[in-house]
Design a protein around this motif. Structure first.
Motif, PDB file in Angstrom:
ATOM      1  N   VAL A  81       0.833  -1.199   0.000  1.00 56.41           N
ATOM      2  CA  VAL A  81       0.000   0.000   0.000  1.00 56.41           C
ATOM      3  C   VAL A  81       0.868   1.249   0.000  1.00 56.41           C
ATOM      4  CG1 VAL A  81      -1.706   1.303   1.336  1.00 56.41           C
ATOM      5  CG2 VAL A  81      -1.952  -1.168   1.084  1.00 56.41           C
ATOM      6  N   LEU A  82       1.913   1.266   0.827  1.00 56.21           N
ATOM      7  CA  LEU A  82       2.814   2.414   0.873  1.00 56.21           C
ATOM      8  C   LEU A  82       3.436   2.665  -0.489  1.00 56.21           C
ATOM      9  CD1 LEU A  82       4.356   4.570   2.592  1.00 56.21           C
ATOM     10  CD2 LEU A  82       6.165   2.851   2.806  1.00 56.21           C
ATOM     11  N   CYS A  83       3.921   1.614  -1.110  1.00 55.75           N
ATOM     12  CA  CYS A  83       4.554   1.754  -2.421  1.00 55.75           C
ATOM     13  C   CYS A  83       3.582   2.317  -3.448  1.00 55.75           C
ATOM     14  CB  CYS A  83       5.088   0.403  -2.873  1.00 55.75           C
ATOM     15  SG  CYS A  83       6.017   0.473  -4.414  1.00 55.75           S
ATOM     16  N   THR A 117      11.390   8.610   7.816  1.00 59.11           N
ATOM     17  CA  THR A 117      11.731   7.464   8.656  1.00 59.11           C
ATOM     18  C   THR A 117      11.016   6.210   8.165  1.00 59.11           C
ATOM     19  OG1 THR A 117      12.063   8.927  10.552  1.00 59.11           O
ATOM     20  CG2 THR A 117      11.710   6.586  11.023  1.00 59.11           C
ATOM     21  N   ILE A 118       9.746   6.364   7.792  1.00 56.83           N
ATOM     22  CA  ILE A 118       8.978   5.233   7.260  1.00 56.83           C
ATOM     23  C   ILE A 118       9.600   4.718   5.970  1.00 56.83           C
ATOM     24  CG2 ILE A 118       6.761   4.565   6.219  1.00 56.83           C
ATOM     25  CD1 ILE A 118       5.457   6.539   8.273  1.00 56.83           C
ATOM     26  N   GLU A 119       9.981   5.630   5.089  1.00 55.66           N
ATOM     27  CA  GLU A 119      10.604   5.221   3.823  1.00 55.66           C
ATOM     28  C   GLU A 119      11.914   4.473   4.073  1.00 55.66           C
ATOM     29  OE1 GLU A 119      10.581   7.878   0.395  1.00 55.66           O
ATOM     30  OE2 GLU A 119       9.293   9.217   1.558  1.00 55.66           O
ATOM     31  N   ALA A 120      12.724   4.974   5.009  1.00 50.35           N
ATOM     32  CA  ALA A 120      13.991   4.305   5.322  1.00 50.35           C
ATOM     33  C   ALA A 120      13.739   2.905   5.881  1.00 50.35           C
ATOM     34  CB  ALA A 120      14.800   5.146   6.307  1.00 50.35           C
ATOM     35  N   ALA A 121      12.759   2.787   6.767  1.00 51.53           N
ATOM     36  CA  ALA A 121      12.430   1.470   7.323  1.00 51.53           C
ATOM     37  C   ALA A 121      11.902   0.544   6.231  1.00 51.53           C
ATOM     38  CB  ALA A 121      11.404   1.610   8.447  1.00 51.53           C
ATOM     39  N   ALA A 122      11.097   1.070   5.339  1.00 51.43           N
ATOM     40  CA  ALA A 122      10.563   0.249   4.241  1.00 51.43           C
ATOM     41  C   ALA A 122      11.692  -0.237   3.336  1.00 51.43           C
ATOM     42  CB  ALA A 122       9.531   1.043   3.449  1.00 51.43           C
ATOM     43  N   ARG A 123      12.643   0.643   3.040  1.00 49.98           N
ATOM     44  CA  ARG A 123      13.787   0.241   2.210  1.00 49.98           C
ATOM     45  C   ARG A 123      14.585  -0.868   2.891  1.00 49.98           C
ATOM     46  NH1 ARG A 123      13.886   5.718   1.045  1.00 49.98           N
ATOM     47  NH2 ARG A 123      15.358   6.175   2.710  1.00 49.98           N
ATOM     48  N   ALA A 124      14.688  -0.784   4.224  1.00 50.51           N
ATOM     49  CA  ALA A 124      15.425  -1.791   4.987  1.00 50.51           C
ATOM     50  C   ALA A 124      14.569  -3.010   5.297  1.00 50.51           C
ATOM     51  CB  ALA A 124      15.944  -1.177   6.286  1.00 50.51           C
ATOM     52  N   ILE A 151       6.780  -1.250   9.410  1.00 53.73           N
ATOM     53  CA  ILE A 151       6.371   0.140   9.216  1.00 53.73           C
ATOM     54  C   ILE A 151       4.967   0.424   9.750  1.00 53.73           C
ATOM     55  CG2 ILE A 151       7.890   0.535   7.239  1.00 53.73           C
ATOM     56  CD1 ILE A 151       5.417   0.113   5.420  1.00 53.73           C
ATOM     57  N   ILE A 152       4.202  -0.594  10.070  1.00 54.15           N
ATOM     58  CA  ILE A 152       2.808  -0.379  10.486  1.00 54.15           C
ATOM     59  C   ILE A 152       2.694   0.554  11.698  1.00 54.15           C
ATOM     60  CG2 ILE A 152       0.720  -1.483  11.381  1.00 54.15           C
ATOM     61  CD1 ILE A 152       1.262  -3.808   9.476  1.00 54.15           C
ATOM     62  N   PRO A 153       3.489   0.372  12.763  1.00 54.11           N
ATOM     63  CA  PRO A 153       3.353   1.296  13.895  1.00 54.11           C
ATOM     64  C   PRO A 153       3.636   2.755  13.504  1.00 54.11           C
ATOM     65  CG  PRO A 153       4.567  -0.659  14.560  1.00 54.11           C
ATOM     66  CD  PRO A 153       4.422  -0.709  13.068  1.00 54.11           C
ATOM     67  N   MET A 154       4.632   2.962  12.640  1.00 56.78           N
ATOM     68  CA  MET A 154       4.954   4.325  12.210  1.00 56.78           C
ATOM     69  C   MET A 154       3.867   4.891  11.303  1.00 56.78           C
ATOM     70  SD  MET A 154       9.071   4.201  11.637  1.00 56.78           S
ATOM     71  CE  MET A 154       9.078   2.649  10.734  1.00 56.78           C
ATOM     72  N   LEU A 211      -0.636   8.667  10.509  1.00 54.40           N
ATOM     73  CA  LEU A 211      -2.048   8.832  10.200  1.00 54.40           C
ATOM     74  C   LEU A 211      -2.895   9.121  11.435  1.00 54.40           C
ATOM     75  CD1 LEU A 211      -2.261   5.911   7.658  1.00 54.40           C
ATOM     76  CD2 LEU A 211      -2.033   8.345   7.167  1.00 54.40           C
ATOM     77  N   GLY A 212      -2.259   9.188  12.597  1.00 55.95           N
ATOM     78  CA  GLY A 212      -2.985   9.499  13.819  1.00 55.95           C
ATOM     79  C   GLY A 212      -3.882   8.377  14.294  1.00 55.95           C
ATOM     80  N   SER A 213      -3.434   7.133  14.097  1.00 57.58           N
ATOM     81  CA  SER A 213      -4.210   5.982  14.570  1.00 57.58           C
ATOM     82  C   SER A 213      -3.290   5.071  15.372  1.00 57.58           C
ATOM     83  CB  SER A 213      -4.832   5.223  13.391  1.00 57.58           C
ATOM     84  OG  SER A 213      -3.841   4.517  12.669  1.00 57.58           O
TER      85      SER A 213
END
Length: 115
Positions: A11-13, A36-43, A47-50, A55-57
């Motif tokens: 979904v992020l991609c 930070t999310i993008e860096a974690a996704a690349r690694a 990423i769900i908690p971030m 998104l404020g959830s």
């Protein structure tokens, strides 16, 4: 990588260009968190908690709300989204692709206003 994280990455991609554009109009906090999310996704880290923070959830609903939690980042419907000159100087009306970025004035580069 578990199936929920795999779906989050998918979904992020798929929505990253729109999410980047929307975060650019948001606070510096949103911009840093997306980086930070993008860096974690690349690694290939979780990423769900971030995403939940962005998104404020709590993260559990992050996948459902990814494309709709930030103002202007939803998929929208093209016939409902029309934009006009930011300062009313011309009569240009732009109807973007669904979920596309807000069009800009080609003269001033200012974001156009919703009609």
């Amino acid at each position: 990588m578990d199936s929920a994280e795999r779906l989050a990455l998918t979904v992020l991609c798929g929505e990253l260009p729109e999410l980047r554009a929307e975060c650019a109009r948001q606070s510096e906090r949103h911009q840093r968190l997306l980086g930070t999310i993008e860096a974690a996704a690349r690694a290939r880290q979780p990423i769900i908690p971030m995403l939940g923070q962005l998104l404020g959830s709590d993260g559990s609903g992050a996948l459902r709300t990814l494309g709709s939690a930030l103002p202007g980042s939803g998929p929208g419907r093209a016939h409902d989204e029309a934009f006009i000159c930011p300062d009313g100087a011309c009569d240009r009306v732009e109807v973007p692709l669904p979920g596309g970025p807000v069009p800009v004035c080609r003269v001033t580069s200012a974001p156009m206003r919703p009609r």
